[in-house]
Enzyme design. Structure first.
Site, short mmCIF file in Angstrom:
data_model
loop_
_atom_site.label_atom_id
_atom_site.label_comp_id
_atom_site.label_asym_id
_atom_site.label_seq_id
_atom_site.Cartn_x
_atom_site.Cartn_y
_atom_site.Cartn_z
N THR A 1 0.74 -1.27 0.00
CA THR A 1 0.00 0.00 0.00
C THR A 1 0.76 1.30 0.00
O THR A 1 1.78 1.47 0.66
CB THR A 1 -0.95 0.04 1.22
OG1 THR A 1 -1.82 -1.05 1.13
CG2 THR A 1 -1.79 1.30 1.23
N ASP B 1 -3.50 3.45 -3.67
CA ASP B 1 -3.27 2.53 -4.79
C ASP B 1 -4.29 1.41 -4.68
O ASP B 1 -5.19 1.47 -3.83
CB ASP B 1 -1.83 1.99 -4.76
CG ASP B 1 -1.65 0.94 -3.69
OD1 ASP B 1 -1.28 -0.20 -4.02
OD2 ASP B 1 -1.90 1.25 -2.51
N ARG C 1 -3.42 -2.28 -4.96
CA ARG C 1 -2.86 -3.64 -4.94
C ARG C 1 -2.94 -4.23 -3.54
O ARG C 1 -2.52 -3.60 -2.57
CB ARG C 1 -1.40 -3.59 -5.39
CG ARG C 1 -0.68 -4.93 -5.26
CD ARG C 1 0.77 -4.85 -5.67
NE ARG C 1 0.92 -4.81 -7.12
CZ ARG C 1 2.09 -4.73 -7.75
NH1 ARG C 1 3.20 -4.70 -7.07
NH2 ARG C 1 2.15 -4.70 -9.06
N GLY D 1 -2.25 -1.94 5.93
CA GLY D 1 -2.02 -2.95 6.95
C GLY D 1 -2.76 -4.23 6.60
O GLY D 1 -2.84 -4.58 5.44
N SER E 1 3.54 0.88 3.01
CA SER E 1 4.92 0.59 2.63
C SER E 1 5.44 1.60 1.61
O SER E 1 6.64 1.83 1.49
CB SER E 1 5.03 -0.83 2.07
OG SER E 1 4.17 -0.97 0.97
N SER F 1 2.98 -1.80 -3.58
CA SER F 1 1.86 -1.01 -4.14
C SER F 1 1.87 -1.16 -5.64
O SER F 1 2.93 -1.34 -6.25
CB SER F 1 2.03 0.47 -3.80
OG SER F 1 2.37 0.62 -2.46
#
Lengths: 301, 217
Positions: free
Chosen positions: A55, A71, A73, A101, A183, A225
Site C-alpha cells: 500500500t 493505490d 494492490r 495494513g 509501505s 503497491s
C-alpha cells in the site's frame, strides 16, 4: 443446604474457568490457541499469511477541503492477491478513510465505526464530525494494543472545517496538512515534501494532481503497491469518489487467445442426476431467470 | 539476542527458457529488488557465454556477477589454450563443477543454460544452487518461476491435453509469443518481477537479443 467449600485444587480450576468464561463473555480476542500455535511453529509449521495491503495511501488538505488517495494492490507475501481492490473506505457521507495494513482489519474497523456514526446521526440528526470517527478509531485500536493492524488516513469536512488525520495501529494519531501511510509512504511523502504549498494556495485541481503523483510514486517505486490510483475529494458541498482515476498500462498486451477446445480435458466418467425441485426452489429459479414454469433441461456437457 | 549476519540476499526476479527443434529461447526480467524497494530496473541476469550457449541466473546479484565473470574468464582461457570455442556440453559440465566447487559456501544463484548443441538442436539445462543439472524441454527459476510453470506445461509439453497433436513441434515464433505472454502473466501477480525482460533467441544463425518492456509498478 450449605454449599461444600471447594478444595484448593478445585478452586483454582474454578477460578481459571470463571475468568476464561468471563473474558469470552466480554468479547475481545481469545488467546487460548497461542501456546499451541507457538509449539507448532517450533515444530516447523508455517503460519498462514494474512492478506496485507502493502500500500501507498495519502491525504492532503487544500483550500476548500481534503483529497484522499490510494493505490489498489493487495498482497499476500510476494504474490498479488488482488489487482484492483478498494482501499478508500466510507465512514460517513462527508468522511472517508484510507486503510493500510491487514486488509481484514482495515475493512472491519472502518465498517464498524461507520455503523456507529450512522446510529449517531440517526440519534442526533446532525452531520458527523471527523473527530468523532478519529476518537472512536483510536480508542478501539489502543484497546487492542496493536493486534488490530490498521494504519489509517482519515479525512473529511464537517461544520468546523476540513480535517486530516493519521491513525497508527497502536492507537496514536497525528493531525497534519499532508500525510502518507503504508509501505509506499516514503515514496509518496518525497513527492509531497517537494511540491506541497500551504493550503490557502492550492486549489482542488492542483491538490488532486499532487495526490495522484504521490500515489503514482508509490506505485512505481514500492513493490507492495501497484495497479491503479483511487482518489476521493471531499468539500463542504460535495464528495467525489474517483475510482481508478488513473490506470497503469501494460506495455505489451497479451496478443493471443490461449484457449482449450471442448474435449481437451479427458472425461473419465459422466453422471447426470436430475433434481426434482420443490415448489419453493422452482419459484426462486423462475424469478431469478425470468422463466415460465417450464422444467429446466440440463445442457449437454 | 542479535539475529546474526546473513551473507546472502534475495534480489528477486524470474527466468524462463524453452528448447525447440532447432532453436532455444531464454528470458529473464531486469528488475533488481531488495525487500520492497527497487534497486534498478535495468540489471541483466543473462550472459552470453558462447555463440551457442546463454546463461541466466536468478537469486543474488552479487553471486551472479561473480559467477558470470568467472565463467567468462574460463571461456576466454579455453579459447586461448585450445584455439576454439568450448562445446555446449563442456560448458554445462564446467558450470556444474564451478558451482559444486563452492559446495560449502554456495553461489546463491539458480541457473539455466540454454542454446543449441553441436548437432544444431535446442537444449535447456536447469541447475540447482550446487550444480546438479538436467536437460529439459523447458525450465523456470526465480521467485515467479512457479507462476510460469502451468503455462509452459500446458503449451510446450501439452500435458493433460487430449486434442493437441503432441508430436507437432512449436515454431520459434509461437514459442517467442508464449514466452512474452507468460512473462506478462507472471508480472501481474508477482511483485519482484517486472520493468523489462531480456529475451535471447539462439539459433544456428546466431543469437538475437530483445528488451521486452513489462509493467513497472
Amino acid at each position: 443446604m450449605e454449599a461444600k467449600p471447594l478444595s484448593v485444587d478445585e478452586k483454582a480450576v474454578h477460578d481459571e474457568t470463571a475468568s476464561f468464561l468471563q473474558d469470552r463473555l466480554e468479547g475481545g480476542f481469545d488467546f487460548g490457541l497461542a501456546n499451541r500455535n507457538a509449539l507448532l511453529v517450533s515444530q516447523g509449521m508455517k503460519l498462514p499469511k494474512f492478506t496485507k495491503t502493502g500500500t501507498t495511501i495519502a491525504g492532503l488538505v487544500f483550500d476548500k477541503g481534503v483529497v484522499l488517495g490510494a493505490d489498489t494492490r493487495a498482497t499476500a507475501g510476494p504474490i498479488v492477491a488482488q489487482k484492483n481492490c478498494e482501499k478508500i473506505h466510507y465512514i460517513a457521507p462527508n468522511i472517508y478513510c484510507c486503510g493500510a495494513g491487514t486488509a481484514a482489519d482495515t475493512e472491519n474497523v472502518t465498517e464498524m465505526i461507520s455503523s456507529q456514526l450512522t446510529l449517531m446521526r440517526l440519534n442526533t440528526n446532525t452531520q458527523s464530525r471527523v473527530v468523532m470517527a478519529l476518537t472512536r478509531l483510536k480508542r478501539y485500536l489502543f484497546r487492542y494494543m496493536g493486534y488490530v493492524s490498521a494504519a489509517l488516513v482519515l479525512g473529511g469536512v464537517d461544520s468546523t472545517g476540513p480535517h486530516l488525520h493519521t491513525v497508527w495501529p497502536h492507537g496514536s494519531t497525528t493531525t497534519l496538512p499532508y500525510v502518507t501511510m503504508g509501505s509506499g509512504s516514503l515514496a509518496a511523502m518525497a513527492v509531497f515534501e517537494k511540491n506541497y504549498t500551504r493550503k490557502e494556495n492550492i486549489n482542488e485541481e492542483q491538490a488532486m494532481e499532487l495526490v495522484k503523483q504521490a500515489i503514482l510514486s508509490g506505485i512505481h517505486n514500492d513493490l507492495g503497491s501497484g495497479s491503479n490510483v483511487d482518489l476521493c475529494v471531499i468539500t463542504k458541498e460535495k464528495t467525489d469518489f474517483h475510482r481508478n482515476i488513473f490506470k497503469t498500462q501494460i506495455p505489451h498486451k497479451k496478443d493471443y487467445r490461449y484457449e482449450f477446445k471442448r474435449g481437451d480435458t479427458q472425461i473419465l466418467k459422466r453422471d447426470v442426476v436430475q433434481f426434482e425441485a420443490d415448489d419453493y426452489d422452482k419459484q426462486a429459479w423462475n424469478v431469478a431467470f425470468k422463466q415460465t414454469g417450464k422444467k429446466q433441461q440440463s445442457s449437454k456437457p | 539476542m542479535s539475529r546474526g549476519w546473513m551473507p546472502y540476499q534475495n534480489n528477486g526476479g524470474t527466468s524462463i527458457a524453452l528448447a525447440g527443434k532447432d532453436y532455444a529461447i531464454i528470458a529473464a526480467d531486469r528488475r533488481l529488488s531488495v525487500g520492497y524497494s527497487i534497486q534498478t530496473r535495468e540489471s541483466s541476469k543473462i550472459t552470453k557465454l558462447t555463440d551457442k550457449a546463454v546463461l541466466a541466473s536468478c537469486g543474488m546479484q552479487a553471486d551472479r556477477h561473480t559467477l558470470h565473470s568467472v565463467l567468462t574468464s574460463r571461456m576466454q582461457m579455453y579459447q586461448l589454450e585450445h584455439g576454439k570455442e568450448m562445446s555446449t556440453h563442456a560448458v554445462s559440465e564446467m558450470l556444474s563443477r564451478t558451482l559444486y566447487y563452492r559446495r560449502f559456501f554456495v553461489y546463491y544463484t539458480f541457473n539455466i543454460l540454454a542454446g543449441i548443441d553441436n548437432k544444431g538442436e535446442g537444449f535447456v539445462y536447469s541447475y540447482d544452487a550446487v550444480g546438479s543439472f538436467e536437460a529439459q524441454k523447458h525450465a523456470v527459476n526465480g521467485d515467479g518461476g512457479v507462476l510460469a510453470v502451468p503455462m509452459l506445461d500446458n503449451f510446450v509439453m501439452k500435458k493433460h491435453r487430449q486434442l493437441e497433436d503432441k508430436t507437432k513441434e512449436m515454431t520459434k515464433d509461437e514459442a517467442l509469443r508464449l514466452i512474452k505472454n507468460t512473462l506478462n502473466a507472471v508480472v501481474e501477480r508477482e511483485i519482484t518481477t517486472g520493468d523489462a525482460a531480456d529475451i535471447y533467441v539462439i539459433t544456428k544463425e546466431g543469437t538475437t537479443h530483445e528488451i521486452f518492456q513489462l509493467r513497472k509498478d
